[in-house]
Design an enzyme around this catalytic site. Structure first.
Site, mmCIF file in Angstrom:
data_model
loop_
_atom_site.group_PDB
_atom_site.id
_atom_site.type_symbol
_atom_site.label_atom_id
_atom_site.label_comp_id
_atom_site.label_asym_id
_atom_site.label_seq_id
_atom_site.Cartn_x
_atom_site.Cartn_y
_atom_site.Cartn_z
ATOM 1 N N HIS A 307 63.148 -6.161 1.589
ATOM 2 C CA HIS A 307 64.080 -6.803 2.530
ATOM 3 C C HIS A 307 65.377 -7.107 1.800
ATOM 4 O O HIS A 307 65.376 -7.482 0.633
ATOM 5 C CB HIS A 307 63.471 -8.105 3.068
ATOM 6 C CG HIS A 307 64.195 -8.635 4.254
ATOM 7 N ND1 HIS A 307 65.356 -9.355 4.145
ATOM 8 C CD2 HIS A 307 63.934 -8.532 5.575
ATOM 9 C CE1 HIS A 307 65.773 -9.688 5.356
ATOM 10 N NE2 HIS A 307 64.943 -9.201 6.239
ATOM 11 N N ASP A 364 58.878 -6.370 9.821
ATOM 12 C CA ASP A 364 58.971 -5.200 10.716
ATOM 13 C C ASP A 364 57.734 -4.324 10.607
ATOM 14 O O ASP A 364 57.307 -3.690 11.570
ATOM 15 C CB ASP A 364 60.218 -4.371 10.356
ATOM 16 C CG ASP A 364 61.507 -5.158 10.535
ATOM 17 O OD1 ASP A 364 62.350 -5.132 9.610
ATOM 18 O OD2 ASP A 364 61.629 -5.832 11.573
#
Ligand code: MLT
Length: 428
Positions: A307, A364
């Site tokens: 991320h 996600d």
């Protein structure tokens, strides 16, 4: 700790104020820098630039901390629910019983959309991406509901607009899905909670006979909480920028939907499943694709790992991984794509290559698996992200308006041509 910084330039010294935050970053104030020195700053993508002062969300990317109005996301995911967290983000404090009843009751009263919205949906080709529909229809709500949230709108009318958006976005999302399936629309059933009502509009055959599995309701409620806000991310910054022109709230939220649609932002969960489906189509050899991911000469990249903000782990992913395992166990899913996902997760959590590079499964990765397991099609994944992020966008917009922030107007470093005379170069 000093509250001043100095900048030396062209044999002059400029004193800049330093502003400390409650937590995290300190800021050097450049408000007067250009006026004093003629210098602007350059920071493509604003990754080192504070665009505003905010009290809504705090992230510590190194420590994996995410707070909504000071409350750790782990506690909110465990003890709260999406509508209560929405109230907290928008109004700054947890609601009393009366405030929660008024908030959720008003939202329930606004779940219907004007029947003409069906004409919008019928006008789109069946293969239209639902985010394009959501962006257009949400903006069009400003035509159906005159009390737009703009400078002349009273606080009471702004609150109703907020309730309308919270309620109608779920209905429009579900109807967009039904339209894509060629199925009849299910109307809202306001006896149900927010998530259960959304699920019955999505999957109910008839409004009053659908009873969603509590584990699925809990998993989706957690996913919405985990997506509710994330500081000045691309879409939240877009909502603030568009809202700074004093356009109505519907248009500002539509702009946020547009920003979230991008594969580099909210579209990442859709990219995860498409990657898994590509691995399956190529024979499902996970080890081969893990080696491809490690090969810097190979264009293949793993989606859903690591991320840009969280350097060690995504606190949201740690929470939703548990729900993901519960949903898969409860539903007894036998899906080769999800089997591939579990193999990739296993590799990322144990392979030194991924561990050293902090390529851990992010939110996600797991959200896409849950959505797929409960039957939400891939193209609806980013719509689910938008449903979750809506209260965060509203909170960011409301804070920006209440702070009286000016219209956003960044500067630029000009690298184009200097003045030159017009000479027609076309052959007559
Ligand atoms: C988000 O939740 O908005 C994404 O993690 C992206 C970001 O925060 O920049």
């Amino acid at each position: 700790m000093s509250n001043k910084a100095t900048l030396s330039y062209n044999e002059k010294t400029y004193e800049l104020n330093i502003h400390p935050g409650t937590m995290g970053d300190e800021a050097v104030d450049i408000t007067n820098l250009m006026g004093d020195s003629g210098l602007i700053t350059l920071d493509s993508g604003y990754k080192n630039t504070g665009s505003t002062k905010s009290k809504i969300t705090f992230i510590d990317g190194d420590k994996g901390i995410l707070l909504y109005r000071g409350y750790p996301i782990e506690q909110l995911a465990e003890k709260s629910n999406f509508l209560e967290v929405s109230y907290l983000l928008i109004h700054g404090e947890l609601p009393t019983d009366v405030q929660m009843a008024e908030f959720s009751g008003s939202i329930s009263n606004h779940t219907l959309v004007h029947e003409n919205v069906k004409k919008f949906l019928d006008a789109y080709p069946s293969n239209t991406h639902p985010m394009g529909v959501m962006m257009a229809v949400i903006c069009s709500l400003s035509s159906f509901y005159p009390n737009n949230a703009n400078p002349k709108t009273s606080p009471e009318e702004v609150e109703v607009t907020i309730h309308r958006l919270m309620a109608k976005m779920a209905t429009i999302a579900a109807w967009t899905f039904k339209k894509s399936m060629g199925h009849p629309y299910n109307y809202p059933n306001n006896k149900l909670g927010y998530v259960s009502n959304f699920l019955q509009m999505m999957f109910g055959l008839r409004t009053d006979d659908y009873h969603p599995d509590p584990i699925i309701v809990d998993a989706l409620d957690k996913l919405l909480i985990l997506h509710a806000d994330h500081e000045q991310n691309c879409s939240a910054s877009t909502v603030r920028m568009v809202g700074s022109s004093h356009v109505n709230l519907y248009a500002a939220i539509a702009a946020g939907i547009g920003a979230l649609w991008g594969p580099l932002h909210g579209g990442a969960n859709q990219e995860v499943i498409e990657m898994l489906e590509n691995i399956k189509a190529a024979g499902g050899d996970v080890k081969k694709f893990i080696e491809k991911a490690k090969d810097k000469n190979d264009p293949f990249r793993l989606m859903g790992f690591g991320h840009r903000v969280y350097k060690n782990f995504d606190p949201r992913a740690k929470i939703i991984k548990q729900s993901c395992d519960q949903v898969l166990a409860k539903l007894g899913i036998n899906d080769p794509v999800l089997d591939i996902a579990k193999q990739l997760e296993e590799a990322a959590l144990n392979d030194p290559y991924f561990i050293e590079r902090k390529l851990y499964p992010n939110v996600d990765f797991y959200s896409g698996i849950i959505y797929r397991a409960i039957g939400i099609p891939t193209e609806m994944f980013t719509v689910m992200f938008a449903l979750g992020r809506l209260p965060g966008w509203i909170a960011q917009w409301k804070e920006m308006r209440e702070m009286g922030e000016p219209i956003g107007r960044p500067r630029q470093l000009y690298l184009g041509n200097g003045p030159r005379d017009y000479i027609n170069i076309q052959k007559r």
